[in-house]
Structure formats: C-alpha cells, structure tokens
Design a protein around this motif. Structure first.
Motif, PDB file in Angstrom:
ATOM      1  N   MET A  57     171.426  30.248  30.554  1.00 61.09           N
ATOM      2  CA  MET A  57     170.649  29.011  30.533  1.00 61.09           C
ATOM      3  C   MET A  57     171.461  27.799  30.944  1.00 61.09           C
ATOM      4  O   MET A  57     170.903  26.765  31.275  1.00 61.09           O
ATOM      5  N   HIS A  60     170.424  26.626  34.220  1.00 62.34           N
ATOM      6  CA  HIS A  60     169.174  25.867  34.226  1.00 62.34           C
ATOM      7  C   HIS A  60     169.437  24.401  33.895  1.00 62.34           C
ATOM      8  O   HIS A  60     168.863  23.501  34.498  1.00 62.34           O
ATOM      9  N   VAL A  61     170.350  24.170  32.934  1.00 63.16           N
ATOM     10  CA  VAL A  61     170.642  22.783  32.555  1.00 63.16           C
ATOM     11  C   VAL A  61     171.287  22.046  33.718  1.00 63.16           C
ATOM     12  O   VAL A  61     170.931  20.898  34.019  1.00 63.16           O
ATOM     13  N   LEU A  64     168.757  21.134  36.188  1.00 61.32           N
ATOM     14  CA  LEU A  64     167.981  19.989  35.702  1.00 61.32           C
ATOM     15  C   LEU A  64     168.710  18.684  36.005  1.00 61.32           C
ATOM     16  O   LEU A  64     168.102  17.705  36.449  1.00 61.32           O
ATOM     17  N   PHE A  65     170.038  18.674  35.798  1.00 62.57           N
ATOM     18  CA  PHE A  65     170.802  17.462  36.100  1.00 62.57           C
ATOM     19  C   PHE A  65     170.773  17.153  37.590  1.00 62.57           C
ATOM     20  O   PHE A  65     170.703  15.981  37.987  1.00 62.57           O
TER      21      PHE A  65
ATOM     22  N   PHE B  51     160.360  26.866  33.625  1.00 66.90           N
ATOM     23  CA  PHE B  51     160.366  25.435  33.287  1.00 66.90           C
ATOM     24  C   PHE B  51     160.825  24.600  34.476  1.00 66.90           C
ATOM     25  O   PHE B  51     160.208  23.589  34.826  1.00 66.90           O
ATOM     26  N   GLN B 123     162.323  32.434  25.922  1.00 71.10           N
ATOM     27  CA  GLN B 123     161.724  31.103  26.038  1.00 71.10           C
ATOM     28  C   GLN B 123     162.728  30.198  26.741  1.00 71.10           C
ATOM     29  O   GLN B 123     163.828  29.969  26.258  1.00 71.10           O
ATOM     30  N   THR B 124     162.334  29.692  27.909  1.00 62.98           N
ATOM     31  CA  THR B 124     163.287  28.902  28.687  1.00 62.98           C
ATOM     32  C   THR B 124     163.343  27.460  28.214  1.00 62.98           C
ATOM     33  O   THR B 124     164.421  26.907  28.008  1.00 62.98           O
ATOM     34  N   THR B 127     165.172  26.855  24.920  1.00 57.97           N
ATOM     35  CA  THR B 127     166.622  27.023  25.040  1.00 57.97           C
ATOM     36  C   THR B 127     167.242  25.860  25.788  1.00 57.97           C
ATOM     37  O   THR B 127     168.318  25.366  25.419  1.00 57.97           O
ATOM     38  N   ILE B 128     166.565  25.400  26.864  1.00 54.09           N
ATOM     39  CA  ILE B 128     167.095  24.257  27.623  1.00 54.09           C
ATOM     40  C   ILE B 128     167.162  23.027  26.728  1.00 54.09           C
ATOM     41  O   ILE B 128     168.152  22.295  26.718  1.00 54.09           O
ATOM     42  N   LEU B 131     170.073  23.351  24.375  1.00 55.63           N
ATOM     43  CA  LEU B 131     171.347  23.130  25.073  1.00 55.63           C
ATOM     44  C   LEU B 131     171.556  21.648  25.360  1.00 55.63           C
ATOM     45  O   LEU B 131     172.659  21.121  25.213  1.00 55.63           O
ATOM     46  N   LEU B 132     170.487  20.955  25.785  1.00 57.21           N
ATOM     47  CA  LEU B 132     170.612  19.533  26.129  1.00 57.21           C
ATOM     48  C   LEU B 132     170.978  18.711  24.903  1.00 57.21           C
ATOM     49  O   LEU B 132     171.725  17.743  25.001  1.00 57.21           O
TER      50      LEU B 132
END
Lengths: 101, 162
Positions: A57, A60-61, A64-65, B51, B123-124, B127-128, B131-132
C-alpha cells in the motif's frame, strides 16, 4: 497482464511519448500535457511495483502524492501561461525567453 | 478474456497518448488526453488500485483536464477555428524518443525483477487512510501546505493588476 514487465513497458512508452511532447511542442499548454503524461507513467510504475514488487500500500500512497503534486503543478502552470499570454500575446515557449517585455 | 481487455486498454492508452503529442489541433490533443487518463485508470484497476482509479478520474478528468481546456480557450481567440500548434524538430525528437523506448524496454525485459506473489488487498481506501495518518503524516501535512501555496500562487498570478 499478470507480470510486471508489461506494465513497466507500457509505462516506459507513456513516459517517452510525454517526453516527445515536451521536447517537440512549442505551445505552453501542449508542453503541460506532455508533463501530465510523464507523471501518469510514473504513477503506473508506482502501482505496478506496489502490486508485484512488494511495495504494497505504500506505493498507493506515493501515487496519491504524485496526483496531488500534478494538480498543484497544473494550476500554477496554467496561471503562469495565462499571465504570459496577457503580457506577450503568445504562448510559444520559444518566444518568451526574456524575463521582461 | 481478461488478457484481451488488458491489451485493449493498453492500446487505448498508448494510441491516445500518441494522438496527444501528434495531433495538429490543440483541442484534439486535450480530448485525446481524456482517453489517455481513462486508459491509465483501467491500468490502475488491473493493478488492484480501485481507490486511486476513482481519484484519477476525479482529479485528472474532472480537474486537470478542465483546467487545461480552460487554458486553451483563454489563450486563443475563440473565433479562430483552427487552434493549431506547431511542433519543431519532430525527426530528431522522434529518433531520441525511440532510442529511449528501446533502452528502457531492453532494461525492463532483461532485468530479473524480484516479483512477489501478492494477494489482493482487502480494503484499499481504509489502508491508505491509515498509512496517511500514521506512517506518512509529515508528507501529508507538507502536501497540504503545498496545495495552499499553489492555491494562493495561482490566484495571485492570474489576478489582473489595476
């Protein structure tokens, strides 16, 4: 579709096409489109490594950035381009190499 | 079947990206960019990033593309039918870019990538979000500052002086 290579190759082609746009287009907005293609290629790479390379994941972060940065960059770049157009009456990036009018 | 869909999506992405950098008309480029973004969204779905696929549609198609079309409209006379834009040095640029595709493609296919057998995330978005708020809290705050700066900069730059 189930191996890393195909995604990386698609991303490489997308990156190269974006680079082609940046180096051959002379219209400021078109150069911006090339930059968007390059950012999308980077995002595909992030997500490909997230799925296949064990980035999970975190990839994915990062993607997103990248999207956040792309949005901010597009807004500022278009403000600059519209300003250049108001001052120079052109957005040909070769004609606006001077800092003053 | 899934393979065919994947390659169709790849074809749409690459083909419309080629249209973006190749088309004579700036507006056609913008419309082709729409299809590129949608194609990349399809790739995201194949990469289990549901997502981010939605975010891509909302931000890129709903935000950036609209901004770009605004930029095209505001920097051209609306009466000029042919909003064209010339390209320079297509030959040399094409050779350089083909070389880059060749080098990158060769690198991609000869490198023994360390692939892990990952399982599809349950679940994406949850989890995102976790993490954020935990691992990436500082970058998250920096990104919010950057967005604020970009907002102020864009309004300051595009305001008419009087």
């Amino acid at each position: 579709m189930d191996n890393l290579n195909s995604y990386l190759f698609v991303s490489a082609v997308l990156f190269s096409l974006g680079l082609f746009g940046v180096i051959t287009r002379r219209n400021g907005v078109a150069v911006l489109m090339g930059v968007e293609l390059i950012l999308n290629a980077a995002n595909v790479n992030f997500l490909a490594f997230a799925r296949f390379g064990g980035m999970n994941m975190a990839g994915h972060v990062y993607a997103l950035f990248v999207i956040v940065l792309a949005a901010a960059e597009a807004a500022v770049a278009l403000a600059i381009i519209i300003n250049i157009f108001n001052n120079f009456k052109t957005i040909n990036v070769d004609d606006v190499s001077e800092l003053r009018q | 079947m899934v393979d065919i869909v994947f390659w169709i999506i790849v074809g749409i992405t690459i083909g419309s990206a080629f249209m973006v950098v190749q088309s004579k008309s700036l507006l056609y480029s913008a419309y082709a960019l729409l299809f590129t973004f949608v194609g990349v969204t399809g790739l995201y779905v194949f990469l289990w990033a549901d997502f981010l696929a939605v975010v891509q549609i909302v931000v890129y198609v709903g935000g950036i593309l609209v901004l770009i079309i605004f930029g095209i409209m505001l920097t051209n006379k609306i009466t000029s039918v042919n909003i064209s834009h010339a390209s320079v040095q297509k030959g040399i640029g094409g050779v350089v870019v083909l070389g880059i595709i060749g080098v990158l493609g060769y690198m991609v296919f000869i490198t023994p990538w360390n692939q892990l057998a990952a399982t599809e995330p349950e679940q994406t978005s949850a989890t995102i979000g976790r993490l954020l708020m935990m691992d990436y809290l500082l970058p998250f705050e920096v990104a919010s500052l950057l967005l604020l700066g970009a907002l102020i900069a864009a309004t300051t730059l595009s305001r008419k002086e009087n």
